[in-house]
Design a protein around this motif. Structure first.
Motif, mmCIF file in Angstrom:
data_model
loop_
_atom_site.group_PDB
_atom_site.id
_atom_site.type_symbol
_atom_site.label_atom_id
_atom_site.label_comp_id
_atom_site.label_asym_id
_atom_site.label_seq_id
_atom_site.Cartn_x
_atom_site.Cartn_y
_atom_site.Cartn_z
ATOM 1 N N LEU A 249 4.118 24.823 -1.412
ATOM 2 C CA LEU A 249 4.305 23.693 -2.332
ATOM 3 C C LEU A 249 4.852 22.467 -1.604
ATOM 4 C CD1 LEU A 249 5.794 25.621 -5.394
ATOM 5 C CD2 LEU A 249 3.557 24.522 -5.276
ATOM 6 N N VAL A 250 5.776 22.695 -0.664
ATOM 7 C CA VAL A 250 6.339 21.572 0.093
ATOM 8 C C VAL A 250 5.275 20.933 0.978
ATOM 9 C CG1 VAL A 250 8.023 20.919 1.849
ATOM 10 C CG2 VAL A 250 8.674 22.509 0.030
ATOM 11 N N ASP A 251 4.466 21.762 1.646
ATOM 12 C CA ASP A 251 3.408 21.226 2.514
ATOM 13 C C ASP A 251 2.375 20.444 1.701
ATOM 14 O OD1 ASP A 251 4.655 22.368 4.668
ATOM 15 O OD2 ASP A 251 3.399 24.178 4.676
ATOM 16 N N ARG A 252 2.043 20.942 0.517
ATOM 17 C CA ARG A 252 1.077 20.224 -0.318
ATOM 18 C C ARG A 252 1.644 18.888 -0.782
ATOM 19 N NH1 ARG A 252 -1.240 23.173 -5.570
ATOM 20 N NH2 ARG A 252 0.887 22.733 -6.303
ATOM 21 N N ALA A 253 2.943 18.865 -1.087
ATOM 22 C CA ALA A 253 3.572 17.605 -1.493
ATOM 23 C C ALA A 253 3.556 16.603 -0.345
ATOM 24 C CB ALA A 253 5.002 17.866 -1.956
ATOM 25 N N ARG A 254 3.779 17.076 0.880
ATOM 26 C CA ARG A 254 3.754 16.166 2.027
ATOM 27 C C ARG A 254 2.359 15.606 2.267
ATOM 28 N NH1 ARG A 254 7.556 20.009 5.875
ATOM 29 N NH2 ARG A 254 9.580 19.320 5.008
ATOM 30 N N SER A 255 1.346 16.455 2.136
ATOM 31 C CA SER A 255 -0.024 15.965 2.331
ATOM 32 C C SER A 255 -0.404 14.960 1.251
ATOM 33 C CB SER A 255 -0.999 17.145 2.330
ATOM 34 O OG SER A 255 -0.955 17.834 1.079
ATOM 35 N N GLU A 256 0.063 15.179 0.023
ATOM 36 C CA GLU A 256 -0.225 14.228 -1.056
ATOM 37 C C GLU A 256 0.510 12.916 -0.839
ATOM 38 O OE1 GLU A 256 0.861 16.269 -4.578
ATOM 39 O OE2 GLU A 256 -0.943 17.532 -4.628
ATOM 40 N N ASP A 257 1.726 12.988 -0.296
ATOM 41 C CA ASP A 257 2.474 11.761 -0.019
ATOM 42 C C ASP A 257 1.785 10.920 1.044
ATOM 43 O OD1 ASP A 257 4.365 12.231 -1.904
ATOM 44 O OD2 ASP A 257 5.874 13.035 -0.538
ATOM 45 N N GLU A 258 1.143 11.585 2.007
ATOM 46 C CA GLU A 258 0.416 10.839 3.033
ATOM 47 C C GLU A 258 -0.718 10.032 2.411
ATOM 48 O OE1 GLU A 258 1.002 10.414 6.230
ATOM 49 O OE2 GLU A 258 2.845 11.593 6.081
ATOM 50 N N LEU A 259 -1.349 10.602 1.387
ATOM 51 C CA LEU A 259 -2.419 9.880 0.698
ATOM 52 C C LEU A 259 -1.877 8.790 -0.211
ATOM 53 C CD1 LEU A 259 -4.686 12.914 -0.318
ATOM 54 C CD2 LEU A 259 -5.021 11.338 1.596
ATOM 55 N N ASN A 260 -0.663 8.988 -0.727
ATOM 56 C CA ASN A 260 -0.093 8.048 -1.691
ATOM 57 C C ASN A 260 0.712 6.941 -1.044
ATOM 58 O OD1 ASN A 260 -1.144 9.496 -3.826
ATOM 59 N ND2 ASN A 260 0.660 10.799 -4.017
ATOM 60 N N LYS A 261 0.869 6.972 0.283
ATOM 61 C CA LYS A 261 1.687 5.949 0.937
ATOM 62 C C LYS A 261 1.203 4.534 0.659
ATOM 63 C CE LYS A 261 4.160 8.142 4.731
ATOM 64 N NZ LYS A 261 4.293 8.271 6.196
ATOM 65 N N PRO A 262 -0.109 4.243 0.752
ATOM 66 C CA PRO A 262 -0.540 2.878 0.427
ATOM 67 C C PRO A 262 -0.199 2.483 -0.996
ATOM 68 C CG PRO A 262 -2.267 4.063 1.587
ATOM 69 C CD PRO A 262 -1.209 5.066 1.242
ATOM 70 N N VAL A 263 -0.324 3.441 -1.938
ATOM 71 C CA VAL A 263 -0.006 3.138 -3.332
ATOM 72 C C VAL A 263 1.471 2.851 -3.484
ATOM 73 C CG1 VAL A 263 -0.060 4.024 -5.689
ATOM 74 C CG2 VAL A 263 -1.928 4.556 -4.110
ATOM 75 N N ILE A 264 2.294 3.635 -2.778
ATOM 76 C CA ILE A 264 3.739 3.431 -2.865
ATOM 77 C C ILE A 264 4.122 2.084 -2.273
ATOM 78 C CG2 ILE A 264 5.958 4.299 -2.030
ATOM 79 C CD1 ILE A 264 4.807 7.100 -2.239
ATOM 80 N N ASP A 265 3.451 1.709 -1.155
ATOM 81 C CA ASP A 265 3.725 0.399 -0.570
ATOM 82 C C ASP A 265 3.398 -0.712 -1.557
ATOM 83 O OD1 ASP A 265 4.525 1.658 1.713
ATOM 84 O OD2 ASP A 265 2.594 1.448 2.739
ATOM 85 N N VAL A 266 2.280 -0.560 -2.271
ATOM 86 C CA VAL A 266 1.896 -1.563 -3.263
ATOM 87 C C VAL A 266 2.930 -1.621 -4.377
ATOM 88 C CG1 VAL A 266 0.196 -2.110 -5.039
ATOM 89 C CG2 VAL A 266 -0.561 -1.458 -2.755
ATOM 90 N N GLN A 267 3.405 -0.441 -4.804
ATOM 91 C CA GLN A 267 4.412 -0.412 -5.856
ATOM 92 C C GLN A 267 5.700 -1.083 -5.397
ATOM 93 O OE1 GLN A 267 4.784 3.720 -6.880
ATOM 94 N NE2 GLN A 267 2.939 3.736 -8.133
#
Length: 314
Positions: free
Chosen positions: A203-221
């Motif tokens: 679960l932790v590894d999956r969350a990290r991989s999803e965060d890598e994809l969401n980084k641009p979105v988080i930067d925009v936010q």
């Protein structure tokens, strides 16, 4: 009963799904948007008009605050920024923006539920072990018994403390993978078996991989949050300007300017008449008085020397 032509039906969001009220073939519905509304909620509300597209119509009302929120949310994905007033924009363009924004809210809602499910799945792992610990140490919780520290820690796993502490600084945003990793670290004592470790680490590894994809979105936010902070600062500056204007208005206040009547008999002793003062003492705020003979007097009803601040002469 009330005929359909004179009937008014109100649907709130909670009771919209599944409601089936028959309306006239040419009925018109007025639908509103909420800041947290998703596309499903919007569709459920619109399709209360069973004859939509066949005579029945829907008018969409959007308050300025929700419209501004929608424009800010869609700004990062636009090629060209929208500069026209919403009243001048084509209706089709506004409807496209509404649909895109509702779908974006749906994605955010699903993502939040997905993260919550990941946290619950992690908690389920160590709660199973804590439950087994409590079953083994159940006699320790009897009246004459004293629970051990291990039993108390196992019991605290099922407690959800409410923290009323107010931080002195603004907390820094954290990635979800960091939150779930910290969550796991606090309960590492109850993650003992290989199967439990495999589930939690997965679960932790999956969350990290999803965060890598969401980084641009988080930067925009984060950029959007910074823009909102700038807007709030500009609003505060405007409020300060308004306060300054109010202060200036107070400086030009004309309170206590009603004429005070006095008796004609008081003119017998002209020097002691309190309603007059020497004209040579008359001056405006931060101005020097002019020289006049001492025999010239000025009425306080014309200009009272006790008045402070800038004044306008009558």
């Amino acid at each position: 009963g009330i005929p359909k032509t004179k009937r008014f039906a109100f649907y709130d969001q909670v009771h919209t799904t599944g409601m089936d009220i028959e309306h006239t073939p040419n009925a018109m519905a007025i639908q509103t948007l909420g800041k947290d509304m998703t596309f499903r909620d919007f569709s459920q509300g619109a399709y209360r008009m069973r004859g939509i597209g066949q005579g029945q119509t829907v008018q969409l009302l959007v308050i300025p605050e929700v419209y501004d929120l929608m424009m800010r949310s869609l700004a990062p994905v636009r090629k060209n920024p929208v500069t026209d007033d919403h009243a001048k924009r084509p209706v089709a363009d506004v409807l496209i923006d509404v649909t895109a924004w509702l779908l974006l809210n749906s994605i955010r809602s699903e993502h939040t539920q997905h993260n919550q499910l990941a946290l619950q799945s992690c908690a389920n792992v160590w709660r199973k072990h804590a439950y087994e610990t409590l079953r083994e140490r159940l006699p320790e919780f009897r009246v004459e018994g004293t629970p051990s520290e291990a039993a108390v820690r196992a019991l605290k796993v099922f407690q959800e403390p409410v923290d009323f502490a107010v931080r002195g600084t603004v907390p820094q945003p954290m990635m979800f993978s960091e939150c779930i990793a910290s969550f796991v670290e606090r309960h590492e004592e109850f993650i003992t078996t290989d199967g439990a470790k495999t589930i939690v680490h997965g679960l932790v590894d999956r969350a990290r991989s999803e965060d890598e994809l969401n980084k641009p979105v988080i930067d925009v936010q984060m950029v959007q949050e910074q823009e909102e902070e700038r807007e709030q600062e500009s609003e505060k500056e405007k409020e300060q300007e308004i306060e300054m204007e109010k202060f200036v208005d107070l400086a030009y206040s004309r309170d206590d300017e009603l004429a005070v009547p006095w008796a004609i008999s008081s003119l017998k002793d002209f020097v002691r008449s309190s309603q007059f003062y020497k004209l040579s003492d008359f001056h405006l705020y931060k101005r020097r008085p002019l020289e006049f003979p001492d025999s010239l007097m000025l009425s306080r009803n014309f200009f009272n020397p006790k008045w402070a601040g800038h004044r306008r002469i009558k």
